[in-house]
Design a protein around this motif. Structure first.
Motif, PDB file in Angstrom:
ATOM      1  N   GLY A 198     -28.548  29.909   0.460  1.00  0.00           N
ATOM      2  CA  GLY A 198     -28.146  29.501  -0.879  1.00  0.00           C
ATOM      3  C   GLY A 198     -28.750  28.173  -1.249  1.00  0.00           C
ATOM      4  O   GLY A 198     -29.322  28.019  -2.333  1.00  0.00           O
ATOM      5  N   ALA A 199     -28.644  27.184  -0.363  1.00  0.00           N
ATOM      6  CA  ALA A 199     -29.257  25.880  -0.619  1.00  0.00           C
ATOM      7  C   ALA A 199     -30.769  25.992  -0.674  1.00  0.00           C
ATOM      8  O   ALA A 199     -31.445  25.122  -1.237  1.00  0.00           O
ATOM      9  CB  ALA A 199     -28.844  24.880   0.451  1.00  0.00           C
ATOM     10  N   THR A 200     -31.321  27.070  -0.098  1.00  0.00           N
ATOM     11  CA  THR A 200     -32.770  27.285  -0.137  1.00  0.00           C
ATOM     12  C   THR A 200     -33.276  27.489  -1.563  1.00  0.00           C
ATOM     13  O   THR A 200     -34.470  27.362  -1.817  1.00  0.00           O
ATOM     14  CB  THR A 200     -33.140  28.508   0.721  1.00  0.00           C
ATOM     15  OG1 THR A 200     -32.358  29.625   0.296  1.00  0.00           O
ATOM     16  CG2 THR A 200     -32.862  28.236   2.193  1.00  0.00           C
ATOM     17  N   SER A 201     -32.369  27.807  -2.495  1.00  0.00           N
ATOM     18  CA  SER A 201     -32.786  27.970  -3.894  1.00  0.00           C
ATOM     19  C   SER A 201     -33.049  26.633  -4.579  1.00  0.00           C
ATOM     20  O   SER A 201     -33.599  26.600  -5.681  1.00  0.00           O
ATOM     21  CB  SER A 201     -31.711  28.729  -4.681  1.00  0.00           C
ATOM     22  OG  SER A 201     -30.517  27.981  -4.734  1.00  0.00           O
ATOM     23  N   ARG A 202     -32.641  25.515  -3.935  1.00  0.00           N
ATOM     24  CA  ARG A 202     -32.814  24.177  -4.506  1.00  0.00           C
ATOM     25  C   ARG A 202     -32.124  24.064  -5.866  1.00  0.00           C
ATOM     26  O   ARG A 202     -32.558  23.317  -6.741  1.00  0.00           O
ATOM     27  CB  ARG A 202     -34.299  23.837  -4.672  1.00  0.00           C
ATOM     28  CG  ARG A 202     -34.912  23.086  -3.498  1.00  0.00           C
ATOM     29  CD  ARG A 202     -35.168  23.918  -2.299  1.00  0.00           C
ATOM     30  NE  ARG A 202     -35.642  23.085  -1.178  1.00  0.00           N
ATOM     31  CZ  ARG A 202     -35.767  23.532   0.050  1.00  0.00           C
ATOM     32  NH1 ARG A 202     -35.473  24.774   0.348  1.00  0.00           N
ATOM     33  NH2 ARG A 202     -36.182  22.723   1.001  1.00  0.00           N
ATOM     34  N   TRP A 203     -31.013  24.769  -6.050  1.00  0.00           N
ATOM     35  CA  TRP A 203     -30.254  24.732  -7.299  1.00  0.00           C
ATOM     36  C   TRP A 203     -29.027  23.852  -7.124  1.00  0.00           C
ATOM     37  O   TRP A 203     -28.353  23.908  -6.082  1.00  0.00           O
ATOM     38  CB  TRP A 203     -29.816  26.138  -7.683  1.00  0.00           C
ATOM     39  CG  TRP A 203     -28.896  26.184  -8.877  1.00  0.00           C
ATOM     40  CD1 TRP A 203     -29.247  26.143 -10.190  1.00  0.00           C
ATOM     41  CD2 TRP A 203     -27.463  26.272  -8.846  1.00  0.00           C
ATOM     42  NE1 TRP A 203     -28.135  26.204 -10.990  1.00  0.00           N
ATOM     43  CE2 TRP A 203     -27.020  26.291 -10.187  1.00  0.00           C
ATOM     44  CE3 TRP A 203     -26.513  26.343  -7.828  1.00  0.00           C
ATOM     45  CZ2 TRP A 203     -25.667  26.380 -10.538  1.00  0.00           C
ATOM     46  CZ3 TRP A 203     -25.159  26.423  -8.162  1.00  0.00           C
ATOM     47  CH2 TRP A 203     -24.758  26.439  -9.501  1.00  0.00           C
TER      48      TRP A 203
ATOM     49  N   GLU B  66     -23.537  32.624 -14.923  1.00  0.00           N
ATOM     50  CA  GLU B  66     -24.217  32.071 -16.094  1.00  0.00           C
ATOM     51  C   GLU B  66     -25.623  31.579 -15.743  1.00  0.00           C
ATOM     52  O   GLU B  66     -26.576  31.819 -16.483  1.00  0.00           O
ATOM     53  CB  GLU B  66     -23.399  30.904 -16.660  1.00  0.00           C
ATOM     54  CG  GLU B  66     -22.080  31.326 -17.289  1.00  0.00           C
ATOM     55  CD  GLU B  66     -21.179  30.136 -17.574  1.00  0.00           C
ATOM     56  OE1 GLU B  66     -21.649  28.993 -17.410  1.00  0.00           O
ATOM     57  OE2 GLU B  66     -20.015  30.348 -17.959  1.00  0.00           O
ATOM     58  N   GLU B  67     -25.744  30.899 -14.621  1.00  0.00           N
ATOM     59  CA  GLU B  67     -27.020  30.278 -14.258  1.00  0.00           C
ATOM     60  C   GLU B  67     -27.941  31.220 -13.479  1.00  0.00           C
ATOM     61  O   GLU B  67     -29.154  31.042 -13.499  1.00  0.00           O
ATOM     62  CB  GLU B  67     -26.763  29.014 -13.423  1.00  0.00           C
ATOM     63  CG  GLU B  67     -26.019  27.928 -14.174  1.00  0.00           C
ATOM     64  CD  GLU B  67     -26.815  27.383 -15.332  1.00  0.00           C
ATOM     65  OE1 GLU B  67     -28.047  27.287 -15.228  1.00  0.00           O
ATOM     66  OE2 GLU B  67     -26.190  27.044 -16.373  1.00  0.00           O
ATOM     67  N   MET B  68     -27.383  32.187 -12.760  1.00  0.00           N
ATOM     68  CA  MET B  68     -28.149  33.130 -11.942  1.00  0.00           C
ATOM     69  C   MET B  68     -29.253  32.420 -11.151  1.00  0.00           C
ATOM     70  O   MET B  68     -30.447  32.717 -11.287  1.00  0.00           O
ATOM     71  CB  MET B  68     -28.747  34.241 -12.811  1.00  0.00           C
ATOM     72  CG  MET B  68     -29.189  35.480 -12.022  1.00  0.00           C
ATOM     73  SD  MET B  68     -27.862  36.327 -11.145  1.00  0.00           S
ATOM     74  CE  MET B  68     -26.935  37.103 -12.489  1.00  0.00           C
ATOM     75  N   PRO B  69     -28.874  31.463 -10.264  1.00  0.00           N
ATOM     76  CA  PRO B  69     -29.913  30.724  -9.526  1.00  0.00           C
ATOM     77  C   PRO B  69     -30.726  31.607  -8.596  1.00  0.00           C
ATOM     78  O   PRO B  69     -31.881  31.311  -8.304  1.00  0.00           O
ATOM     79  CB  PRO B  69     -29.107  29.684  -8.743  1.00  0.00           C
ATOM     80  CG  PRO B  69     -27.727  30.250  -8.659  1.00  0.00           C
ATOM     81  CD  PRO B  69     -27.524  31.012  -9.928  1.00  0.00           C
ATOM     82  N   SER B  70     -30.125  32.684  -8.129  1.00  0.00           N
ATOM     83  CA  SER B  70     -30.818  33.713  -7.357  1.00  0.00           C
ATOM     84  C   SER B  70     -30.181  35.048  -7.727  1.00  0.00           C
ATOM     85  O   SER B  70     -29.128  35.089  -8.378  1.00  0.00           O
ATOM     86  CB  SER B  70     -30.706  33.446  -5.858  1.00  0.00           C
ATOM     87  OG  SER B  70     -31.463  32.303  -5.494  1.00  0.00           O
ATOM     88  N   ILE B  71     -30.800  36.138  -7.307  1.00  0.00           N
ATOM     89  CA  ILE B  71     -30.375  37.458  -7.779  1.00  0.00           C
ATOM     90  C   ILE B  71     -29.700  38.232  -6.647  1.00  0.00           C
ATOM     91  O   ILE B  71     -30.353  38.614  -5.670  1.00  0.00           O
ATOM     92  CB  ILE B  71     -31.576  38.259  -8.307  1.00  0.00           C
ATOM     93  CG1 ILE B  71     -32.284  37.465  -9.407  1.00  0.00           C
ATOM     94  CG2 ILE B  71     -31.119  39.624  -8.831  1.00  0.00           C
ATOM     95  CD1 ILE B  71     -33.597  38.086  -9.867  1.00  0.00           C
TER      96      ILE B  71
END
Length: 629
Positions: free
Chosen positions: A535-540, A575-580
């Motif tokens: 999850g943190a790998t998304s840098r979000w 809302e943000e959909m940082p990853s799918i």
């Protein structure tokens, strides 16, 4: 083609008979349990130090049979097991102190007792050594750590944190105690291989392959001086061998030859092995076969620090360009449970979150209109469409819509390429004369998705299935399989990845702090530095999520307000959909009952059923030898 197949089969059967024939003098097959090494081929086989941020392949047996944590999450039973700790964490009234009470009588495999000195030394070493796992978390929260007696550790925190014990609860990774008397003699803990390793669990290292294909463990003579032995009794196998056989086809061959007692398969290879081997039994004997309690969300992780994935409209466009039923058919022949949120829809999480949020999901809108109305992207009928696909394949599925949703999940996002097109066009994207998408600067839009090399794994199957969807939408997509895809994703050297898009929740508890925490802005790492977790790998990051995490840390994790905060966080993620997200982790787990029986099943779920999880050590005392030689 048939001749080639039988030639390959013959070569591998010969190889396995030679290999186990060489071991037969010291390691009788009927006393040895052979599990698939889901870590793949280990590229640093001499390294057993899992207390550093570099890859250490803990699922080669290190976490399953070698190490014990302070506390173990048991998702199958919905409880937390006191392992090296004698009881649960003890907090003071304002959550600024946490006390750990150790179980007495536990020993390292070299005969030294495990005491508070190990815990204090290990935490202090972690705090002063950047690059050790949990350094950031400990530095952020711990003021001081000390013992009050040989079995009691007191941690004083810099600020209130009712979830600090989560760093020590093993679900898939935790800070696990290590031997002070070994590490205090080491000059640099970051380059120390910890070889031979000292064990706190019921097995010790016996041997390993320098090429990285297998690791062999032997039961400790003093197994009764481990938490595993004290809690559950003597493990039945004398030896446990973790072996990487490569492709799913090779796993079919080896299990049919009774040289692989437990492994993951693809839907196709599962059908093949149960047809070839009368002793092969899936965890779930009925379609869709999968282990549906695994609390992992799979999907596509997007690097939010790389253009254009830093744009919310782009992330949502990529989501709406996926036909989830077609993707499920490509990846798993439809045998999935859909995950519309970055939370696995296990039965427990459906009850805690998906069902209470159903109305919100149905009414959620994107900032775009279709036919003059705000667009609602949620599709509650996606499971019904998937059921139709399953019927077309000849599978027996129920007709009742509620039963179908129970089987395949409550819903997903609409397949709406027309809306995806609008989202991109309003951000300057265009198509060329062939319908291929161009970036706003006029260059071709190409996406490379990192994937695992093993075709049985979700982080290989998701990229292949999603790539097909995006190509159909007009994007040039490459799928790059790489043994180092986990490292590359963690370091941010990627655009999109099949790696887990969210940190896994506990599974047996509704608290979502574990999932959300890695997105706190304090843990953000720029590209080139290793992320703190899935999850943190998304840098979000998002300041609203920071506030939720911080409020959670001031509440007991059993406080009802905690679920409300979980829902608020999930809404931000939607809302943000940082990853799918795509599916719950669909594990096609098959046991061979030729040498060992009493494996877990839906009707006999005495522990988490998978061989790669750290709970595997707790399964071994319950297995029974068949007596076959």
């Amino acid at each position: 083609m048939k001749k080639k197949f039988f030639f390959v089969v013959s070569i591998f059967l010969l190889f396995s008979s030679i290999f186990f024939g060489q071991l037969a003098g010291n390691i009788p097959r009927d006393e040895t349990l052979i599990a698939e090494s889901t870590a793949g081929r280990v590229t640093a086989p001499s390294r057993f130090n899992v207390w550093i941020n570099a890859s250490t392949w803990p699922q080669r047996g290190i976490q399953q049979v070698m190490l014990e944590p302070l506390w173990m999450n048991e998702q199958a039973l919905g409880e937390i097991i006191n392992s090296l700790a004698a009881e649960g964490p003890i907090y003071n009234e304002d959550f600024t102190q946490m006390t750990i009470k150790l179980r007495k009588g536990c020993y390292w495999s070299d005969g030294v007792e495990i005491t508070a000195d190990d815990i204090v030394y290990g935490i202090e070493l972690t705090m002063k050594t950047p690059g050790m796992a949990y350094h950031d978390q400990f530095e952020l929260y711990i003021d001081k750590v000390y013992k009050t007696d040989d079995y009691t550790v007191l941690i004083e925190l810099k600020e209130p944190n009712s979830r600090f014990h989560a760093n020590f609860v093993d679900r898939w990774g935790a800070w696990r105690p290590f031997p002070k008397h070994i590490f205090e003699k080491v000059e640099d803990p970051l380059t120390f291989d910890f070889n031979p390793p000292i064990s706190s669990g019921p097995y010790v290292l016996k041997d390993y392959d320098p090429a990285g294909y297998w690791t062999l463990w032997e039961k400790r003579e003093d197994w009764d001086r481990t938490p595993n032995g004290m809690l559950f009794g003597e493990p039945k196998p004398k030896n446990v061998l973790f072996y990487y056989y490569g492709t799913a086809e090779m796993r079919v061959i080896q299990q049919s030859n009774h040289q692989l007692d437990v492994a993951y398969f693809t839907p196709e290879s599962l059908r093949a092995v149960i047809n070839q081997n009368e002793y092969s039994r899936p965890y779930n004997p009925n379609y869709p076969w999968i282990v549906n309690i695994d609390p992992c969300t799979t999907g596509i992780t997007l690097n939010n620090d790389v253009y254009p994935y830093n744009i919310k409209d782009v992330r949502w466009a990529l989501t709406l360009a996926i036909d989830i039923v077609d993707a499920a058919a490509i990846a798993y022949d439809g045998a999935v449970v859909m995950a519309s949120m970055l939370l696995p829809p296990t039965p427990a999480y459906q009850e805690w979150y998906y069902e209470p949020m159903e109305e919100w999901l149905r009414n959620f809108t994107l900032d775009i209109e279709v036919d003059g109305e705000p667009f609602k992207p949620y599709d509650p009928n996606a499971p019904l469409r998937l059921a139709e696909y399953a019927r077309s394949r000849g599978y027996d599925v129920p007709d009742d819509p509620e039963e179908i949703r129970e089987l395949f999940g409550p819903g997903w996002w609409k397949y709406a390429p027309d809306v995806a097109e609008q989202l991109l066009e309003r951000n300057g994207f265009t198509r060329d004369k062939n319908g291929k998408w161009l970036l706003p600067d006029g260059t071709a839009w190409e996406i490379t998705i990192l994937a695992a090399t093993d075709p049985a794994k979700a982080d290989n199957k998701n990229p292949i299935a999603v790539a097909q969807q995006w190509r159909k939408f007009g994007i040039e997509v490459n799928v790059e399989t790489n043994e180092a895809h986990g490292d590359l994703t963690s370091l941010g050297d990627y655009q999109a990845s099949g790696g887990w898009p969210a940190m896994e929740p506990w599974g047996g508890h509704p608290d979502l702090h574990r999932t959300f925490n890695v997105w706190h802005s304090q843990y953000y790492k720029p590209i080139g530095e290793r992320a703190v977790g899935n999850g943190a790998t998304s840098r979000w990051t998002d300041p609203r999520m920071d506030e939720i995490i911080e409020e959670m840390e001031k509440l007991d994790w059993d406080d009802p307000r905690n679920i409300e905060l979980g829902m608020e966080g999930l809404k931000i993620l939607v809302e943000e959909m940082p990853s799918i997200p795509t599916f719950i982790h669909p594990l096609f787990l098959v046991y061979d009952e030729y040498y060992w029986t009493n494996w877990p099943s839906p009707d006999n779920l005495y522990t988490q059923p998978c061989h790669c999880f750290p709970n595997f050590k707790y399964m071994l005392p319950f297995l029974e030898p068949t007596g076959r030689k």
